[in-house]
Write a protein that holds these residues in place. Structure first.
Motif, PDB file in Angstrom:
ATOM      1  N   ASP A   8       0.841  -1.192   0.000  1.00 52.80           N
ATOM      2  CA  ASP A   8       0.000   0.000   0.000  1.00 52.80           C
ATOM      3  C   ASP A   8       0.881   1.249   0.000  1.00 52.80           C
ATOM      4  OD1 ASP A   8      -1.904   1.938   0.299  1.00 52.80           O
ATOM      5  OD2 ASP A   8      -2.899   1.022   2.039  1.00 52.80           O
ATOM      6  N   PHE A   9       0.947   1.911  -1.161  1.00 49.46           N
ATOM      7  CA  PHE A   9       1.710   3.148  -1.295  1.00 49.46           C
ATOM      8  C   PHE A   9       0.782   4.329  -1.577  1.00 49.46           C
ATOM      9  CE2 PHE A   9       5.076   0.034  -2.049  1.00 49.46           C
ATOM     10  CZ  PHE A   9       6.143   0.593  -1.363  1.00 49.46           C
ATOM     11  N   ARG A  10      -0.478   4.212  -1.170  1.00 51.46           N
ATOM     12  CA  ARG A  10      -1.401   5.324  -1.426  1.00 51.46           C
ATOM     13  C   ARG A  10      -1.008   6.559  -0.628  1.00 51.46           C
ATOM     14  NH1 ARG A  10      -6.956   2.273  -0.373  1.00 51.46           N
ATOM     15  NH2 ARG A  10      -5.606   1.396   1.264  1.00 51.46           N
ATOM     16  N   ALA A  11      -0.372   6.364   0.517  1.00 52.28           N
ATOM     17  CA  ALA A  11       0.258   7.466   1.248  1.00 52.28           C
ATOM     18  C   ALA A  11       1.760   7.367   1.038  1.00 52.28           C
ATOM     19  CB  ALA A  11      -0.080   7.381   2.735  1.00 52.28           C
ATOM     20  N   PRO A  12       2.468   8.499   1.003  1.00 52.57           N
ATOM     21  CA  PRO A  12       3.916   8.457   0.751  1.00 52.57           C
ATOM     22  C   PRO A  12       4.637   7.561   1.747  1.00 52.57           C
ATOM     23  CG  PRO A  12       3.092  10.713   0.616  1.00 52.57           C
ATOM     24  CD  PRO A  12       1.965   9.882   1.141  1.00 52.57           C
ATOM     25  N   THR A  13       5.413   6.607   1.205  1.00 49.76           N
ATOM     26  CA  THR A  13       6.102   5.612   2.030  1.00 49.76           C
ATOM     27  C   THR A  13       7.458   5.296   1.412  1.00 49.76           C
ATOM     28  OG1 THR A  13       3.957   4.607   2.585  1.00 49.76           O
ATOM     29  CG2 THR A  13       5.919   3.309   3.071  1.00 49.76           C
ATOM     30  N   ALA A  14       8.475   5.198   2.240  1.00 50.82           N
ATOM     31  CA  ALA A  14       9.801   4.835   1.731  1.00 50.82           C
ATOM     32  C   ALA A  14       9.775   3.424   1.147  1.00 50.82           C
ATOM     33  CB  ALA A  14      10.835   4.915   2.847  1.00 50.82           C
ATOM     34  N   LEU A  15      10.492   3.229   0.038  1.00 52.52           N
ATOM     35  CA  LEU A  15      10.510   1.916  -0.603  1.00 52.52           C
ATOM     36  C   LEU A  15      11.044   0.845   0.340  1.00 52.52           C
ATOM     37  CD1 LEU A  15      11.787   2.867  -4.185  1.00 52.52           C
ATOM     38  CD2 LEU A  15       9.497   2.058  -3.571  1.00 52.52           C
ATOM     39  N   GLY A  16      11.925   1.228   1.253  1.00 58.15           N
ATOM     40  CA  GLY A  16      12.503   0.250   2.163  1.00 58.15           C
ATOM     41  C   GLY A  16      11.733   0.033   3.447  1.00 58.15           C
ATOM     42  N   ALA A  17      10.652   0.788   3.653  1.00 54.82           N
ATOM     43  CA  ALA A  17       9.964   0.739   4.946  1.00 54.82           C
ATOM     44  C   ALA A  17       9.402  -0.642   5.260  1.00 54.82           C
ATOM     45  CB  ALA A  17       8.847   1.786   4.975  1.00 54.82           C
ATOM     46  N   ARG A  18       8.906  -1.347   4.223  1.00 53.71           N
ATOM     47  CA  ARG A  18       8.245  -2.632   4.458  1.00 53.71           C
ATOM     48  C   ARG A  18       8.754  -3.720   3.526  1.00 53.71           C
ATOM     49  NH1 ARG A  18       2.691   0.694   4.195  1.00 53.71           N
ATOM     50  NH2 ARG A  18       3.385   0.609   2.043  1.00 53.71           N
ATOM     51  N   ILE A  19       9.876  -3.456   2.862  1.00 54.30           N
ATOM     52  CA  ILE A  19      10.351  -4.401   1.847  1.00 54.30           C
ATOM     53  C   ILE A  19      10.775  -5.731   2.461  1.00 54.30           C
ATOM     54  CG2 ILE A  19      12.792  -3.728   1.818  1.00 54.30           C
ATOM     55  CD1 ILE A  19      12.580  -3.805  -1.290  1.00 54.30           C
ATOM     56  N   GLY A  20      11.076  -5.740   3.754  1.00 52.36           N
ATOM     57  CA  GLY A  20      11.466  -6.974   4.433  1.00 52.36           C
ATOM     58  C   GLY A  20      10.333  -7.666   5.150  1.00 52.36           C
ATOM     59  N   ALA A  21       9.092  -7.236   4.891  1.00 51.98           N
ATOM     60  CA  ALA A  21       7.938  -7.814   5.579  1.00 51.98           C
ATOM     61  C   ALA A  21       7.740  -9.277   5.189  1.00 51.98           C
ATOM     62  CB  ALA A  21       6.678  -7.011   5.258  1.00 51.98           C
ATOM     63  N   ASP A  22       7.094 -10.013   6.082  1.00 49.73           N
ATOM     64  CA  ASP A  22       6.787 -11.425   5.827  1.00 49.73           C
ATOM     65  C   ASP A  22       5.562 -11.485   4.919  1.00 49.73           C
ATOM     66  OD1 ASP A  22       6.607 -14.139   5.845  1.00 49.73           O
ATOM     67  OD2 ASP A  22       5.846 -14.307   7.898  1.00 49.73           O
ATOM     68  N   ASP A  23       5.815 -11.446   3.618  1.00 43.79           N
ATOM     69  CA  ASP A  23       4.753 -11.376   2.616  1.00 43.79           C
ATOM     70  C   ASP A  23       5.160 -12.235   1.427  1.00 43.79           C
ATOM     71  OD1 ASP A  23       2.346  -9.669   1.332  1.00 43.79           O
ATOM     72  OD2 ASP A  23       3.998  -9.744  -0.121  1.00 43.79           O
ATOM     73  N   ARG A  24       4.245 -13.058   0.940  1.00 45.35           N
ATOM     74  CA  ARG A  24       4.590 -14.007  -0.125  1.00 45.35           C
ATOM     75  C   ARG A  24       5.076 -13.295  -1.388  1.00 45.35           C
ATOM     76  NH1 ARG A  24       2.700 -16.989  -4.574  1.00 45.35           N
ATOM     77  NH2 ARG A  24       0.723 -15.879  -4.714  1.00 45.35           N
ATOM     78  N   MET A  25       4.441 -12.204  -1.775  1.00 45.24           N
ATOM     79  CA  MET A  25       4.851 -11.511  -2.986  1.00 45.24           C
ATOM     80  C   MET A  25       6.260 -10.923  -2.831  1.00 45.24           C
ATOM     81  SD  MET A  25       2.400 -11.737  -5.313  1.00 45.24           S
ATOM     82  CE  MET A  25       2.556 -13.434  -4.803  1.00 45.24           C
ATOM     83  N   LEU A  26       6.572 -10.391  -1.647  1.00 43.35           N
ATOM     84  CA  LEU A  26       7.907  -9.838  -1.427  1.00 43.35           C
ATOM     85  C   LEU A  26       8.963 -10.928  -1.373  1.00 43.35           C
ATOM     86  CD1 LEU A  26       7.099  -7.065   1.198  1.00 43.35           C
ATOM     87  CD2 LEU A  26       7.847  -6.716  -1.156  1.00 43.35           C
ATOM     88  N   ARG A  27       8.627 -12.050  -0.740  1.00 42.52           N
ATOM     89  CA  ARG A  27       9.578 -13.158  -0.703  1.00 42.52           C
ATOM     90  C   ARG A  27       9.824 -13.705  -2.097  1.00 42.52           C
ATOM     91  NH1 ARG A  27       6.264 -14.763   3.613  1.00 42.52           N
ATOM     92  NH2 ARG A  27       5.408 -16.454   2.328  1.00 42.52           N
ATOM     93  N   GLN A  28       8.770 -13.873  -2.851  1.00 39.67           N
ATOM     94  CA  GLN A  28       8.884 -14.451  -4.192  1.00 39.67           C
ATOM     95  C   GLN A  28       9.688 -13.545  -5.119  1.00 39.67           C
ATOM     96  OE1 GLN A  28       5.342 -16.369  -5.822  1.00 39.67           O
ATOM     97  NE2 GLN A  28       5.621 -15.238  -7.706  1.00 39.67           N
ATOM     98  N   GLY A  29       9.468 -12.229  -5.016  1.00 36.91           N
ATOM     99  CA  GLY A  29      10.155 -11.291  -5.897  1.00 36.91           C
ATOM    100  C   GLY A  29      11.476 -10.788  -5.363  1.00 36.91           C
ATOM    101  N   HIS A  30      11.837 -11.181  -4.118  1.00 32.58           N
ATOM    102  CA  HIS A  30      13.052 -10.686  -3.459  1.00 32.58           C
ATOM    103  C   HIS A  30      13.010  -9.170  -3.306  1.00 32.58           C
ATOM    104  CE1 HIS A  30      14.935 -14.672  -3.785  1.00 32.58           C
ATOM    105  NE2 HIS A  30      14.402 -14.715  -4.998  1.00 32.58           N
TER     106      HIS A  30
END
Length: 366
Positions: free
Chosen positions: A229-251
């Motif tokens: 969810d980037f509808r509000a301004p958010t740093a690209l690194g703020a949640r990139i390490g979250a436990d999320d299947r899409m983030l894990r799959q795409g690294h």
């Protein structure tokens, strides 16, 4: 103050597939510069000022044609005839099954083994601020039916915007077409530094769910309550390490958003804002506008700092998360998902049917 590597035209001069390759320079009246090679229609450099007026290079690229050919294949490229993934490389048109070249097993990715990113475009510099590039996809090229002439125009405006506009037509047979630009940005001007401090805003409430092989399944997922969810301004690194299947799959982020843009890229339709990025330290901003219904966000997850592939301008190593891409397009794999066609444009073109569109990269300072 100027902080960038000078690119020399002679370092991009070559003959490939019997066609001349060159480097073309565009300038606007405010000092912005864009340099593009007709090999892959690749953007190799964009120079824009920071909040103090220092001109810096904000796109990753290479010093010469040898680096381009041995480097990241998609970096800076205009992608066609079909960007993104096609499931298994298979699709059916008018009851006839087709098998496109598989180059990212088990799928076809970004046009196949020799899509437009590996092709030499015919080039004509229209004036000091605009460049025309053309290429004809042949019937059967990369396993895809139909002849598809493509015309691109790159132009710089005095609003510090680089516009990429395209037109293509199904010349003889039913075919497929889906285009995007794959420039890697780093607004800091330090092209080897992390982009995880860049602040992104993407006005999209849904993204496309992906299969285990990275292909859209047809499901659209709400971003609310997710790291996407980037509808509000958010740093690209703020949640990139979250436990999320899409983030894990795409690294990292490698996801297609259903933006609030127009449903069709019709002729004359104005592009709308799809994303905004800010580098807080330099103040540089990038607004991405387009006629297309979706936007792929990619955070340079497979930049690896490996020589020679990731050795960029000035000998800078392009490491993981040192560049981001914002790629407007129609939905990947939509040729295989008819439900996408009810509210969004199809990527299928009938004989004589045209497709047009544009991407605008507009720079500024905060």
């Amino acid at each position: 103050m100027v902080t960038h590597t000078d690119l020399r035209r002679e370092d991009f001069s070559a003959t490939i597939d019997g066609k001349p390759v060159d480097l073309f320079t565009l300038r606007n009246g405010r000092g912005m510069v864009a340099r593009i090679t007709n090999y892959g229609a690749k953007i190799e450099q964009i120079l824009v000022p920071d909040r103090d007026g220092a001109l810096g290079d904000v796109v990753q690229g290479y010093d010469g044609i040898a680096g381009v050919m041995g480097g990241q294949a998609s970096m800076g490229s205009f992608i066609g005839r079909y960007c993104g993934r096609i499931d298994g490389g298979r699709f059916t048109l008018d009851g006839v099954a087709h098998q496109a070249a598989v180059n990212s097993p088990p799928n076809t990715l970004h046009g196949g083994q020799r899509g437009s990113r590996f092709r030499v475009f015919d080039a004509r510099q229209i004036d000091g601020a605009s460049l025309e590039l053309t290429y004809v996809f042949q019937d059967g090229e990369e396993g895809v039916p139909g002849t598809l002439p493509l015309r691109l125009v790159y132009s710089l405006g005095d609003d510090d915007a680089l516009t990429i506009a395209w037109t293509a037509v199904a010349a003889d047979r039913t075919t497929i077409a889906n285009f995007t630009d794959h420039t890697f940005f780093n607004l800091s001007g330090d092209l080897g530094s992390s982009i995880l401090d860049h602040v992104a805003t993407i006005p999209a409430r849904r993204y496309l769910a992906l299969s285990d092989s990275g292909v859209p399944t047809g499901e659209m997922v709400e971003v609310a309550g997710t790291p996407h969810d980037f509808r509000a301004p958010t740093a690209l690194g703020a949640r990139i390490g979250a436990d999320d299947r899409m983030l894990r799959q795409g690294h990292g982020y490698d996801l297609h958003y259903v933006t609030d843009g127009p449903a069709e890229g019709a002729t004359g339709q104005a592009p709308v804002l799809q994303a905004r990025f800010l580098h807080p330290a330099s103040g540089r901003t990038l607004e991405v506008l387009s006629t297309e219904p979706g936007l792929q966000l990619y955070t340079g997850n497979f930049l690896e700092g490996k020589a020679p592939r990731d050795v960029g301008k000035g000998g800078i190593l392009y490491t993981k998360h040192s560049g981001f891409c914002a790629e407007p397009s129609k939905f990947p794999n939509s040729v295989n998902i008819p439900s996408f066609w009810t509210s969004f444009p199809s990527t299928v073109l009938r004989p004589g049917q045209w497709t047009t569109g544009s991407i605008v990269y507009r720079f500024g300072v905060a």
